[in-house]
Design an enzyme around this catalytic site. Structure first.
Site, short mmCIF file in Angstrom:
data_model
loop_
_atom_site.label_atom_id
_atom_site.label_comp_id
_atom_site.label_asym_id
_atom_site.label_seq_id
_atom_site.Cartn_x
_atom_site.Cartn_y
_atom_site.Cartn_z
N GLY A 628 0.83 -1.20 0.00
CA GLY A 628 0.00 0.00 0.00
C GLY A 628 0.86 1.23 0.00
O GLY A 628 2.09 1.15 -0.11
N ASP A 747 -7.69 7.39 4.98
CA ASP A 747 -7.25 6.59 3.83
C ASP A 747 -8.25 5.48 3.53
O ASP A 747 -7.87 4.33 3.36
CB ASP A 747 -5.84 6.03 4.09
CG ASP A 747 -5.23 5.44 2.81
OD1 ASP A 747 -5.81 5.62 1.73
OD2 ASP A 747 -4.19 4.78 2.92
#
Ligand code: NAG
Ligand code: NAG
Ligand code: NAG
Ligand code: NAG
Ligand code: NAG
Ligand code: NAG
Ligand code: NAG
Ligand code: NAG
Length: 908
Positions: A628, A747
C-alpha cells in the site's frame, strides 16, 4: 352568507356519503350533484388513474366517514377559495407517476395555478388543458411528458407562467403561443423541440424570461423578438439556430442575461448591445459571429460573465473591459483578436477566469495581471506574446491553471511560479524559455499536469521535481536537458504519462510505473537512458556495450579474467562487511526497541519484535500479502499458532522516526479502538531499521482484490455488497462519533477494507495516516490513496471527518460498479456532464452480477443515491457518517421506476 351555505351543503353531502359508507360509484354519483363535488370527483378519478407506485402523499385525498373536516383543509396540495372551489393545486416534488389523460380539466373552472413539477408524469399534455380558462400559472417542468405542446395552450389567455422545461416534448413550438399576451415566463429548455421559433413570439410583450436552451430548434430567430421590450432573460444556447441575430435585442434596456451559445449563428452581433448597460451574463461562444470587438461592445458595470470564444471576432482588446468591476469570467479564446493585452484589464479586480487563448495577441504579458488576486485560471496560450514571464504573476495565490504554451516567451522560467500552492495545471510548452528548470517548481504540491516541452531548457532536472506527488502528466520533451533523471522520481506515485524524449539525458530510468510503461517514443533521442522496460536496453547491457566500444578485443581477453577476480573479491568482502554491520545493527536496535514497542497481549516489546522477525524470516517477500501507500503487509504465524498481519512501514527518515516516537501514545490509544467492523490493532514497533504495526489477520483479503477477480467478484453478490457498505458505515460512525477524540481514517479505499471468511467487512489501517503525518494540515503522499481524496484536500484544507465521508462515497460507488468510479467522477465534473446525468444507473452497475431485483434493487438505488450525496464538492453539504448509517438501516422507499429508467440525474 353564500359561502356559509356552500360549506354546509358540502358537509351535508359528505355526511350522506359517510352514511352510505361509500362504494366509490356512490361517492362519484352523489358528488356530481355539487359544484365543488365535481372538482373533488375529478381529483379522485385522476388519483385512481395514477400508477400504484405513486406516493402516499395523496392518501389524504379520500372521504373518511369519521372525518368531517372539509377536503379544502385536509387534502394535500389543495387550496380553495372562500366559496369552497379549488383555486390552487400544488403537487410539486410528490413522486407522482402516471399520465394526465384522466385529469378532467373542465371540472376546474376557477383554478388559478397548477404546479405538478418534479414528478414522474408521462404521456402527452392533453388538448383539453385549455379548459382551465382562469389559469395563470402552469408548471409541468421536470417530468417525463412527451408528444407535442398542444396548440390549445394558446387559449389559456390568463397565463402568466408556463414552465414545461425538462421533459421529453417534441414537435415545434405552436404559433398560438403568441396569444398568451400576459405571459411573463416561458421555460421550454431541455426538451426535444424542433422547427423554428414562431414569429408570433413577438406578440408576448409582457415576456421577461424566455428560456429555450438544449432543444433541437433550427432556423433563423424571428425579427419580432426585438419587440419584446420587457425582456430580462433570453436564453437559447445549445440548439441548431442559424442566420443573423436580430438588429436589436436589448430594446427595452432591461436585458440581463443573453445566451445564444453553441448554435450556428453568423454575422454581426446586435447593434444595441453596445449600450445595453444592464447586462450581467452574456454567452456568445461557439457560433460564427463576426465583428470588431473594440466597436461592438461598450462598458457594462454589472457584467459578471462573458464568453465570446470560438467565433470570428477581430479587433483589439480595449481597456474598457477593466471598467467592468464585477466581471468574474472573461473568455474570448479562439477568435482573431490582435494587439496587446491592456494592462487596465487588471482593474477588473474580481476576475477569476481569464481566457484569451488562441488569438493573435502580441506584446508582453502585463505585470499588472499579478494584481488579480482572485484569479484561478489564466490562459494566454496560442498567441504571439513576447518577452519574459513577469515575476509578479507569482502573487496569484489562488491560481489553479496557468497556460502560457505556444507563444514566443523567452528568458528563464521564474522561480516565483513555485508559489502557486493551489496550481493543478502548468503548461509553458512551445516557447523560447532558456536556462534551468527552477527547483521551486517542486513546491507545486497540488500540480497534476506539467508541460515544459518544446523549449530551450538546459542543465539537469532538479531533484526537487520528485516532490510533485500529485503529478499525473509530465512532459519535458524537446529541450536540451542533460544528466541523470533524479532518483527522487521513484516516489512520484501518481505519475501516469511521461515524456522525456529529445533531450540529452543519460543513466537509469526511475523505478516508477509511468517510466516503466512509457512507449519508446516518450524516451527516444536521448544520450543514453537505460532500464528494464520493453522500450529500452537494460542498464547492464548498456554498460557492456560501451565498454566493448572502448577496449580492443585483445585487451579484453586479459582484462576480463582480472575483472572477474576483482569482482569476486569485492563481493566476498562486501558480504562479510554487511554481515558484521547487520549484526551490530541488531544489537543497537534491540537496545532501542524496548521503548518503542507496544503490545496488548502479554508479550513484552522485545519478544514481539523478535517473534515477528522470525515468523516473516526477516520480512521475506514470500510472506508479503499486499502493498500500500505507506508500506507492505506480511502474514506472520507466531509460535503460539496465532496468525497476524504485519504492516511494515516504508523506511522513514530521521524526522519521521522522531514523530513516531512522539506519537506512540496515540498508537496506544488506537489499540483501544474496538468495533466488530474494524480490524484490531494489536501493537506497534518502531526503531531505525523496521517500523511495523501488528493487526488482526483476515483470510478473505482486501475488497480491492476481490473486485478485481471475476469469480470472487461474482461471489460477492448484491446482498453481500450492501452488507459491506453498511459495515464500513458503521465502522466510520464509531470512529467519528463514538471515539474520543474522534479518529479520522484519512485513507478509506478498497485496499483498506478487508473481508473475513463470511464476507463481513472490517476497516483496516485507521489512524495510520495520522501517526505518519501528525502535522495534519499537510497533505503528504501517503496520507490517503489517489482517487479517493476529497477535493478540498487538494486546496490544502485540513483533513476532517468529511474527507472520510467523501472517500466512503467513492468506495461505495466502487462496490456498486465493481470498479473505481474515476471516469464517472471525471465526467460529472465536466461542463458537459448533462449527458452523463442521463445515463441510467443500471448501466453503471457491476455487469458481472445479474441486475438486482425487488427489495435488493431498492437498496442498491438508495445506496447509490447516498453515495452521490457523500461526494458533494462542499464538505458541509456531505452527510455525517452517523446520518449515513442511520439512513442505510432505515426502511428504503419503493422504486417508482424500473431500474433501467432511473437516470443519474434522479440520484444526484
Ligand atoms: C381528519 O383529517 C385530518 C387530516 O388528515 C386529521 O388531522 C384529523 O385528525 C382528522 N379528524 C378526524 C376526526 O379523524
Ligand atoms: C408549490 O409548493 C412549493 C413548496 O411547497 C413552493 O416552493 C412552490 O412555490 C409552490 N408553487 C406555487 C405555484 O405556488
Ligand atoms: C424533486 O423531488 C424530489 C423528491 O421526489 C426531491 O428530493 C428533489 O429535491 C426535488 N428537486 C427539486 C429541484 O425540487
Ligand atoms: C375543452 O377543451 C376541448 C379541447 O380543446 C374543446 O374542444 C372544448 O371546447 C373545451 N370546452 C370548453 C368549455 O372550453
Ligand atoms: C390565437 O393564435 C392563432 C394563431 O396565431 C390565431 O389564428 C387565433 O386567432 C388566436 N386566437 C385568439 C383567441 O386570439
Ligand atoms: C413591433 O411593434 C411595432 C409596434 O409597437 C409594430 O409596428 C411592428 O410591426 C412590430 N415589429 C414586428 C417585427 O413585429
Ligand atoms: C456587483 O456585484 C455585487 C454583488 O454581486 C452587487 O451587489 C453590486 O450591485 C454589483 N455592482 C454593480 C456595479 O453591478
Ligand atoms: C525486468 O522486468 C521483468 C518484468 O517486468 C522482471 O521479471 C525482471 O526480473 C526484471 N529484470 C531486472 C534485471 O530487474
Amino acid at each position: 352568507m353564500a359561502s356559509f351555505i356552500q360549506i354546509v351543503k358540502l358537509k351535508v353531502l359528505l355526511f350522506v356519503i359517510a352514511l352510505l359508507s361509500s362504494s366509490s360509484v356512490a361517492v362519484f354519483a352523489s358528488l356530481a350533484n355539487s359544484e365543488n363535488g365535481q372538482e373533488l370527483e375529478a381529483l379522485l378519478k385522476w388519483k385512481d388513474s395514477l400508477d400504484k407506485s405513486s406516493s402516499d402523499l395523496l392518501s389524504s385525498w379520500d372521504f373518511s366517514p369519521s372525518n368531517d373536516t372539509s377536503p379544502c383543509d385536509r387534502w394535500f396540495g389543495i387550496t380553495c377559495d372562500k366559496f369552497g372551489s379549488i383555486i390552487h393545486i400544488n403537487l410539486t416534488n410528490s413522486q407522482l407517476k402516471g399520465t394526465l389523460q384522466n385529469f378532467n380539466f373542465i371540472s376546474f373552472p376557477n383554478l388559478l395555478s397548477l404546479d405538478l413539477s418534479n414528478n414522474s408524469l408521462y404521456g402527452t399534455i392533453p388538448t383539453h388543458i385549455s379548459n382551465l380558462s382562469e389559469l395563470s400559472y402552469l408548471d409541468f417542468s421536470a417530468n417525463n411528458l412527451n408528444g407535442f405542446i398542444p396548440e390549445s395552450v394558446g387559449n389559456l389567455a390568463n397565463l402568466n407562467i408556463l414552465y414545461l422545461n425538462n421533459n421529453q416534448l417534441s414537435g415545434s413550438i405552436p404559433p398560438t403561443i403568441g396569444n398568451l399576451t400576459k405571459l411573463t415566463g416561458l421555460h421550454l429548455s431541455l426538451n426535444h423541440l424542433t422547427g423554428h421559433i414562431p414569429k408570433e413570439v413577438g406578440r408576448m410583450t409582457s415576456l421577461t424570461d424566455l428560456k429555450l436552451p438544449m432543444n433541437n430548434l433550427s432556423g433563423q430567430l424571428p425579427a419580432e423578438i426585438s419587440n419584446l421590450t420587457a425582456m430580462k432573460i433570453l436564453l437559447m444556447g445549445t440548439n441548431r439556430l442559424s442566420g443573423y441575430l436580430p438588429d436589436r435585442i436589448c430594446s427595452g434596456g432591461l436585458l440581463e442575461r443573453l445566451s445564444v451559445h453553441t448554435n450556428h449563428f453568423v454575422g454581426p452581433i446586435p447593434k444595441d448591445l453596445k449600450n445595453c448597460s444592464s447586462l450581467v451574463r452574456v454567452r456568445f461562444e461557439e457560433n460564427q459571429l463576426i465583428g470588431n470587438i473594440s466597436e461592438v461592445f461598450g462598458v457594462y458595470p454589472n457584467l459578471n460573465y462573458i464568453d465570446l470564444s470560438y467565433n470570428k471576432f477581430v479587433g483589439k482588446l480595449l481597456r474598457n473591459w477593466g471598467l467592468s468591476h464585477n466581471l468574474t469570467s472573461f473568455k474570448i479564446s479562439n477568435n482573431k483578436i490582435v494587439g496587446p493585452i491592456p494592462a487596465e484589464l487588471a482593474k477588473a479586480t474580481n476576475l477569476q477566469i481569464l481566457d484569451l487563448s488562441a488569438n493573435q495577441l502580441a506584446g508582453r504579458i502585463p505585470k499588472e495581471l499579478g494584481g488579480l488576486a482572485l484569479l484561478f485560471s489564466l490562459e494566454l496560450n496560442d498567441n504571439k506574446l513576447l518577452g519574459s514571464v513577469p515575476t509578479e504573476l507569482g502573487f496569484l495565490s489562488d491560481l489553479a491553471k496557468l497556460n502560457l504554451a505556444a507563444n514566443r516567451l523567452s528568458g528563464s522560467i521564474p522561480g516565483q511560479l513555485g508559489q502557486f500552492s493551489k496550481l493543478l495545471y502548468l503548461n509553458l510548452s512551445n516557447n523560447w524559455f532558456t536556462g534551468k528548470i527552477p527547483f521551486q517548481i517542486g513546491r507545486l504540491g497540488s500540480l497534476q499536469n506539467l508541460d515544459l516541452s518544446l523549449n530551450l531548457l538546459t542543465g539537469e532536472i532538479p531533484s526537487e521535481l520528485g516532490l510533485l506527488k500529485s503529478l499525473e502528466n509530465f512532459n519535458l520533451s524537446h529541450n536540451q536537458l542533460s544528466g541523470y533523471i533524479p532518483t527522487t522520481f521513484d516516489e512520484m506515485l501518481s505519475l501516469t504519462t511521461v515524456d522525456v524524449s529529445y533531450n540529452m539525458l543519460a543513466g537509469p530510468l526511475p523505478s516508477n510505473i509511468a517510466f516503466r510503461r512509457a512507449p519508446a517514443e516518450a524516451l527516444e533521442h536521448n544520450k543514453g537512458l537505460c532500464g528494464n522496460t520493453t522500450a529500452m536496453e537494460t542498464c547492464r547491457t548498456m554498460v557492456k556495450k560501451s565498454k566493448g566500444k572502448l577496449s580492443k578485443k585483445v585487451l579484453m581477453s586479459i582484462v576480463a579474467p582480472l575483472l572477474a577476480t576483482l569482482i569476486l573479491l569485492f563481493i566476498i568482502a562486501a558480504t562479510l562487511f554487511t554481515r558484521s554491520r547487520s549484526a551490530k545493527n541488531m544489537i543497537e536496535t534491540r537496545e532501542q526497541e524496548k521503548e518503542n514497542c507496544f503490545t496488548i497481549w502479554g508479550f513484552d516489546g522485545k519478544l514481539m519484535h523478535e517473534c515477528i522477525i522470525q515468523a516473516t524470516e526477516d520480512f521475506n517477500s514470500k510472506y508479503c500479502i499486499g502493498k500500500g501507500g505507506s508500506g507492505s503487509v506480511y502474514r506472520a504465524k507466531l509460535p503460539t499458532g496465532q496468525v497476524v498481519a504485519v504492516k511494515k512501514l516504508h523506511e522513514l527518515d530521521d524526522d519521521e522516526v522522531a514523530n513516531l516516537k512522539s506519537f506512540s501514545n496515540e498508537v496506544n490509544a488506537l489499540t483501544e479502538v474496538k468495533h466488530r467492523n474494524i480490524v484490531k490493532l494489536y501493537g506497534f514497533c518502531s526503531h531505525a531499521k523496521y517500523s511495523f504495526l501488528v493487526y488482526e489477520y483476515l483470510e478473505g483479503g482486501s475488497l480491492a482484490k476481490i473486485l478485481k477477480r471475476e469469480v470472487k467478484a461474482r461471489e460477492l453478490d448484491w446482498n453481500k455488497r450492501i452488507q459491506v457498505v453498511k459495515a464500513v458505515a458503521n465502522a466510520l460512525t464509531y470512529m467519528h462519533h463514538e471515539c474520543f477524540p474522534p479518529v479520522i481514517h484519512r485513507d478509506i479505499s478498497s485496499n483498506n477494507i478487508l473481508l473475513d471468511s463470511e464476507y463481513e467487512a472490517r476497516v483496516s489501517d485507521f489512524g495510520t495516516a495520522r501517526i505518519l503525518n501528525p502535522d495534519s494540515s499537510k497533505l503528504t503522499s501517503f496520507a490517503g490513496t489517489v482517487g479517493y481524496f476529497a477535493p478540498e484536500l487538494a486546496y490544502g484544507m485540513e483533513a476532517n471527518e468529511k474527507c472520510d465521508v467523501y472517500s466512503y462515497g467513492v468506495l461505495t460507488l466502487e462496490i456498486i460498479m465493481g470498479k473505481h468510479p474515476e471516469d464517472l467522477l471525471l465526467s460529472l465534473s465536466l461542463p458537459t456532464s448533462i449527458t452523463t446525468h442521463r445515463i441510467s444507473l443500471k448501466d453503471l452497475l457491476d455487469h458481472r452480477l445479474p441486475p438486482p431485483i425487488d427489495q435488493v434493487a431498492e437498496e442498491v438505488v438508495f445506496t447509490a443515491k447516498l453515495a452521490f450525496s457523500c461526494l458533494h464538492t462542499s464538505p458541509q453539504f456531505r452527510p455525517t457518517m452517523q446520518q449515513v448509517s442511520h439512513q442505510l438501516s432505515a426502511q428504503k422507499p419503493p422504486l417508482l421506476d424500473p431500474l433501467d429508467m432511473i437516470k443519474l440525474e434522479k440520484l444526484l
